[in-house]
Design a protein around this motif. Sequence first.
Motif, PDB file in Angstrom:
ATOM      1  N   TRP A  91      -6.129  -4.700 -38.735  1.00  0.00           N
ATOM      2  CA  TRP A  91      -7.448  -4.448 -39.332  1.00  0.00           C
ATOM      3  C   TRP A  91      -7.682  -5.427 -40.482  1.00  0.00           C
ATOM      4  N   LEU A  92      -6.664  -5.621 -41.283  1.00  0.00           N
ATOM      5  CA  LEU A  92      -6.756  -6.566 -42.403  1.00  0.00           C
ATOM      6  C   LEU A  92      -7.169  -7.944 -41.901  1.00  0.00           C
ATOM      7  N   ASN A  93      -6.579  -8.328 -40.776  1.00  0.00           N
ATOM      8  CA  ASN A  93      -6.838  -9.671 -40.258  1.00  0.00           C
ATOM      9  C   ASN A  93      -8.273  -9.864 -39.785  1.00  0.00           C
ATOM     10  N   GLU A  94      -9.005  -8.761 -39.609  1.00  0.00           N
ATOM     11  CA  GLU A  94     -10.411  -8.883 -39.277  1.00  0.00           C
ATOM     12  C   GLU A  94     -11.158  -9.542 -40.453  1.00  0.00           C
ATOM     13  N   PHE A  95     -10.662  -9.265 -41.680  1.00  0.00           N
ATOM     14  CA  PHE A  95     -11.365  -9.761 -42.863  1.00  0.00           C
ATOM     15  C   PHE A  95     -10.733 -11.006 -43.461  1.00  0.00           C
ATOM     16  N   ASP A 133      -4.629 -17.067 -51.172  1.00  0.00           N
ATOM     17  CA  ASP A 133      -5.604 -18.147 -51.300  1.00  0.00           C
ATOM     18  C   ASP A 133      -6.307 -18.437 -49.983  1.00  0.00           C
ATOM     19  N   LYS A 134      -6.785 -17.374 -49.355  1.00  0.00           N
ATOM     20  CA  LYS A 134      -7.473 -17.521 -48.066  1.00  0.00           C
ATOM     21  C   LYS A 134      -8.895 -17.002 -48.226  1.00  0.00           C
ATOM     22  N   PRO A 135      -9.819 -17.522 -47.424  1.00  0.00           N
ATOM     23  CA  PRO A 135     -11.193 -17.007 -47.533  1.00  0.00           C
ATOM     24  C   PRO A 135     -11.332 -15.630 -46.877  1.00  0.00           C
ATOM     25  N   CYS A 136     -12.242 -14.826 -47.415  1.00  0.00           N
ATOM     26  CA  CYS A 136     -12.534 -13.509 -46.854  1.00  0.00           C
ATOM     27  C   CYS A 136     -13.744 -13.613 -45.956  1.00  0.00           C
ATOM     28  N   ARG A 137     -13.724 -12.850 -44.874  1.00  0.00           N
ATOM     29  CA  ARG A 137     -14.910 -12.803 -44.016  1.00  0.00           C
ATOM     30  C   ARG A 137     -15.458 -11.391 -44.035  1.00  0.00           C
ATOM     31  N   PHE A 138     -16.338 -11.088 -44.985  1.00  0.00           N
ATOM     32  CA  PHE A 138     -16.942  -9.759 -44.992  1.00  0.00           C
ATOM     33  C   PHE A 138     -18.283  -9.847 -44.291  1.00  0.00           C
ATOM     34  N   HIS A 139     -18.712  -8.746 -43.725  1.00  0.00           N
ATOM     35  CA  HIS A 139     -19.981  -8.813 -43.020  1.00  0.00           C
ATOM     36  C   HIS A 139     -20.904  -7.718 -43.536  1.00  0.00           C
ATOM     37  N   THR A 140     -22.182  -8.010 -43.515  1.00  0.00           N
ATOM     38  CA  THR A 140     -23.162  -7.036 -43.989  1.00  0.00           C
ATOM     39  C   THR A 140     -23.617  -6.226 -42.785  1.00  0.00           C
ATOM     40  N   ASP A 157     -10.572   0.868 -55.932  1.00  0.00           N
ATOM     41  CA  ASP A 157     -11.159  -0.067 -54.962  1.00  0.00           C
ATOM     42  C   ASP A 157     -10.135  -0.542 -53.940  1.00  0.00           C
ATOM     43  N   CYS A 158      -8.865  -0.468 -54.294  1.00  0.00           N
ATOM     44  CA  CYS A 158      -7.828  -0.900 -53.352  1.00  0.00           C
ATOM     45  C   CYS A 158      -7.430   0.201 -52.372  1.00  0.00           C
ATOM     46  N   LEU A 159      -8.098   1.348 -52.469  1.00  0.00           N
ATOM     47  CA  LEU A 159      -7.831   2.401 -51.487  1.00  0.00           C
ATOM     48  C   LEU A 159      -8.729   2.161 -50.276  1.00  0.00           C
ATOM     49  N   SER A 160      -8.876   0.924 -49.867  1.00  0.00           N
ATOM     50  CA  SER A 160      -9.720   0.590 -48.728  1.00  0.00           C
ATOM     51  C   SER A 160      -9.239  -0.713 -48.119  1.00  0.00           C
ATOM     52  N   VAL A 161      -9.564  -0.895 -46.846  1.00  0.00           N
ATOM     53  CA  VAL A 161      -9.157  -2.127 -46.172  1.00  0.00           C
ATOM     54  C   VAL A 161      -9.826  -3.319 -46.846  1.00  0.00           C
ATOM     55  N   ILE A 162     -11.113  -3.158 -47.167  1.00  0.00           N
ATOM     56  CA  ILE A 162     -11.840  -4.279 -47.774  1.00  0.00           C
ATOM     57  C   ILE A 162     -11.249  -4.624 -49.143  1.00  0.00           C
ATOM     58  N   GLY A 163     -10.929  -3.587 -49.930  1.00  0.00           N
ATOM     59  CA  GLY A 163     -10.357  -3.822 -51.255  1.00  0.00           C
ATOM     60  C   GLY A 163      -9.036  -4.569 -51.155  1.00  0.00           C
ATOM     61  N   LEU A 164      -8.190  -4.136 -50.225  1.00  0.00           N
ATOM     62  CA  LEU A 164      -6.902  -4.805 -50.075  1.00  0.00           C
ATOM     63  C   LEU A 164      -7.075  -6.194 -49.482  1.00  0.00           C
ATOM     64  N   ALA A 165      -8.116  -6.350 -48.644  1.00  0.00           N
ATOM     65  CA  ALA A 165      -8.384  -7.676 -48.076  1.00  0.00           C
ATOM     66  C   ALA A 165      -8.735  -8.645 -49.202  1.00  0.00           C
ATOM     67  N   ARG A 166      -9.514  -8.176 -50.192  1.00  0.00           N
ATOM     68  CA  ARG A 166      -9.862  -9.027 -51.330  1.00  0.00           C
ATOM     69  C   ARG A 166      -8.595  -9.449 -52.074  1.00  0.00           C
ATOM     70  N   GLU A 167      -7.703  -8.479 -52.296  1.00  0.00           N
ATOM     71  CA  GLU A 167      -6.461  -8.784 -53.012  1.00  0.00           C
ATOM     72  C   GLU A 167      -5.591  -9.732 -52.201  1.00  0.00           C
TER      73      GLU A 167
END
Lengths: 905, 341
Positions: A7-11, A296-303, A280-290
Amino acid sequence: MNLSRKWLNEFVEINAGDREFAEAMTLSGSKVELTHDMGEEISNVVVGRILSMERHENSDHMWVCQLDVGQSEPVQIVTGAWNIHVGDLVPVALHKSTLPGGKKIEKGKLRGVLSNGMLCSLKELGLDERDFPYGVITAAALLGDYHPIDPDKPSIPEEIELGHKIFGSVVAAGAGEVKSLGDGRWSVALVWAEDGSPVGTTVETECQNIHSMDLVAFNTKTRTICTLADLHAEQREFPNCIPDGIFVLQEDCKPGDDIRTVTGLDDHVVEFEITPNRPDCLSVIGLAREAAATFDKPCRFHTPEVKGGGEGVLPELLDVETPDPELCPRYTARMVRNVKIGPSPKWMRERLRAMGVRPINNIVDITNYVMLEYGQPMHAFDYRYVNGGKIIVRRAAEGEQLTTLDGKEHTLTANHLVIADEGRAVGLAGIMGGLNSEIVADTADVVFESACFDGTCIRKGALALGMRTEASAKFEKGLDPMNTLPAVNRACELVELLGAGQVVDGVIDILNYVPQPTRLKVEPDKINALLGTDVSENVMYTILQKVGFTTTKERGVVEVPSWRGDVKEMADLAEEVARFYGYNNIPTTLMRGQTTLGGYSQEQRLEQKLGAVCRSCGYDEIITYSFISPTWYDKIGWEAGHPGRKSFKILNPLGEDTSIMRTTTLPSMLDILARNYNYRNKDVRLYELGRIYLPGGEDGLAVESKMLTLGAYGEGFDFYDLKGAVEAILKDIRAEDIHFEGPDGEYLPCAAYHPGRLASVWADSNCVGVLGQIHPNVAKNFGVDGELYCAELDFDHLMKAQGAGAEYVPLPRFPSVTRDIAVVCDEAVTVGALEKAIRKGAKGLLKEAALFDIYRGKGIDEGKKSVAFNLVLRADDRSLTSEEADEDVKAILEALEKDCGAKLR
Amino acid sequence: MKEQLAKIEREALEAITSAGDPAALDELRVKYLGKKGELTAVLKQMGKLSAEERPAMGALANEVRSVLEETIELTAQKLAAAALEARLKAEAIDVTVPGKAVKQGHKHPMYIALDEIKDIFVGMGFTVLDGPEVELAELNFDRLNAEEGHPSRDWSDTFYFDEDSRVMLRSQTSPMQVRAMDTRQLPIRIIAPGRVYRKDEVDATHSPMFHQVEGMVIDKHVTMADLKGTLNLLAEQLFGKGTVTRFRPHHFPFTEPSCEMDVQCHKCGGTGCPTCKGEGWIELLGAGMIHPNVLRMAGIDPEEWSGWAFGMGLERTAMRRFKIADLRLIFENDVRFLEQF
């Protein structure tokens, strides 16, 4: 917090191995507790296609199957399961494979036929029907498997044949061709006889255990093949027609595929310990940001994008009121109509399962999915139970009743926040939904709630009800109010993606606060000064940007992202810089600055001294609990009104045994003596320098006095052994005029002690404590039938009794004269009294008077004793003559006779 | 006469060297050198000699006397040495018989560990403070930036003495930071060991009462690098030179930045084993730079002063130091346990 690497790798794509990932995340502040490889225990298990099935010649229930497992030759496997058919794709544990629970599979013979492995059920793969709902097995009652409970009275005759009636409209029918319809259903050609002539038909069934030539029970009226339930039969009557069997795969896969990939067990789940400042880290997106910042990788979040178009106009359907705005900073909601409740797709179930959440149905799964992904708790409730289409977020009425989704009934108070319609509560805000608005199989219209509630209110509410839920645990830490809208939109997007219903256009979004982003000045000098580093301004900005801080028009000022409520000032920015600069890259320096004089205080030195002398006397140090049971006061014989019973009482103790703060160390010592006694340890001597806690301190606190407690028992150990240790202690601290007073002396009555073997300990006019033998009843209360000895010395009094430092006294230059005297006196006269008389009688030449014998018996009258002392007499300026010494001894003897009635023997 | 002397010398030497014990030797001394001894008897004849012969004969007689005396002395020494040797031989004992027991008391292992830590810090100019265990929630929480609502304030976590949650059993030694700030002159370097209490059921790793040691420095220009340097020194003193440590970001309400310090697992050297639960590291303590709010609440200007603080569990340190597997042993006080240290 669990995180699925897939799931992390999605972001953010991170290819680091588990160990490397865990290490890097831990060092940037997201502590990894452990990493779980979901398919770790499974090896060499592949997809196989059943090519053929033969009945086992030596068994009435086994099949011999040939399977294509993607190798050049088919493999032969024997199975006892009946729910498989030629053409099925099934999990095959090959020779030398492993399964969850440490199970190893090897080839072997089953009733003489070689089997090169095993076909697996869901359970054997560590899965269950919630993971794969289609894996549920329905079994038909096959008449060939019938085993009557009473062989004399079978309900189905053994010689039953095709066409025979079983009961009512149920007949015995023979199965012809069995064809899979692909979706877990089967078409079965059946033949039976009616009025002597054969009849045939083809029926559809969910029963998976039917094969050509089987005899089944067919209900000609309902045109269904009967299950055990239809026949009202017990399982033991059809021992092989069971709701268990091989997991027949409906996945897009081919023979030879690794079963872990096919079933989603190829994921690795990372368990994080998230500190309470980072909800905020109690979420996939939060941990993806961290993770993105760490690697040092880019995040791919989607709206999220919602098509909408559902029937109706939202404001007409739903109205929301928040009469307590401070408890509900934001309330966001959307509606979905014409909902089709069903299982969610495999990818969603897999992700939920990886994160430790049980899949339930598509709507509930979506709320959980969004909570995991966004960290925003969501609630879905059935619109038809929201009377008047009105949602009110209000404090509960005192005594208001609500049954939550877990079936528990609660009586609420005004401290609870509820989601209500006009008439009643339908949910406990931020904690759990109400049973009265639960999503059920026929739910048609759903309201998705995505709100932000006051953390303290939710925490207290949950605590008061003893139901801390995943949602409440998140709310109590204070969530980002900016997250509610994307979360509810994501839920609606997923509804559309899953085809689970039609989303009504528009959003209800009540904002009870003014969003004010935090802006902070970045002061590189101060940050470096705090950290002891030399990080450049550029590096600092790069780091801050990586974790979501944005630069503003004002130079040197950054805006804190909305999800970082914990960042408030320079020190917080310093931590962000330090985290990604690397704590371990910060240099290590020794302290500079003004030199301070360290050391121990007078009290601490005395503590060290007391410990050392106790140990030199052979006493071992112990540590006992400061809190005790109130019953211990009874055990040491303290009467009901004893002043020492006034103790600090813990209102929420772990148990009665540890519920009050001790006002005496004696029972703690007795408890440990008794424990050693029970362990049959011989010759035990213990000491503890511990505190007692007396009411009456400043600010309502306790007066915490220290006590030096000694306790001992052992063969031959007596009062004088303990007294010797007490004397050694007092001498070691150079106390002056050490003396002991017997039971008639001046001290509090000590019910815990033997009344005739108890003394108070004095240094000059300062009563330092007591010592004595423990009262046999008290010893018995602690389970000891032998003699126990204890001393209790008050630390503050020992402190006072401490004598001045040592000062050299010149050694005697003239010889001394020694005289031994033995006097006879009444039994009641104490040695202490005799010593006193000796000192009183001496005329200044006496240097020492040492007791060396007490004799009773032959030559001494009954009720009398003979006490012998060794006297040392000396003058500092001349050699004594015998006459001078005799004169002094004479005076001493006179005093003895006068004061004590003691006569020279 | 010359012959006489030679004869006496010859006979006497033979007798002396073969004397078996000091008594026989004494007899020989009397026999030859005594007033009525043989040599004396010969000397008495000196008068009969001529004046020319006298000096030579006198010298010869004296020579014989001194030879005899010397031989007697040597023989006496030899006999004494032999006698002593015989006595010592007779006095030999079985040294493997156990010694007479001296009962020695033992310091509790937890305090052994604590005393080591105290000494390390006292050596660095720290003062050791003592403080109340029955403490105000204000000092244990509020003054340490753990605001209302912090989970550790819950009645499920902390022991309280009143319904208003005002007086409690301190859950950490950290209130001693506040007490030190309130009562001491700056700069401050203190450690404060003591008992702390949390609502944990007793098991192999938990106890409702345990011990911590708090450490704090406040001075001008104190940095996180200083914190690391000092704590590394502590780790080396406790676990030996070359002990490898690492610092991880963490969160405490009263420090910012906060960290935890790990020590590389002594068993596996960092590769991961059951002792370190596969992590290669063992958590030793929590620390950080004192939160500016905490300084402000104590009336200390964070723009001028900075500081660091740490807190470490003593039981765990003692358990690691002595390889004690179960925390319950610490409070059980079985002498068979205590006397191992």
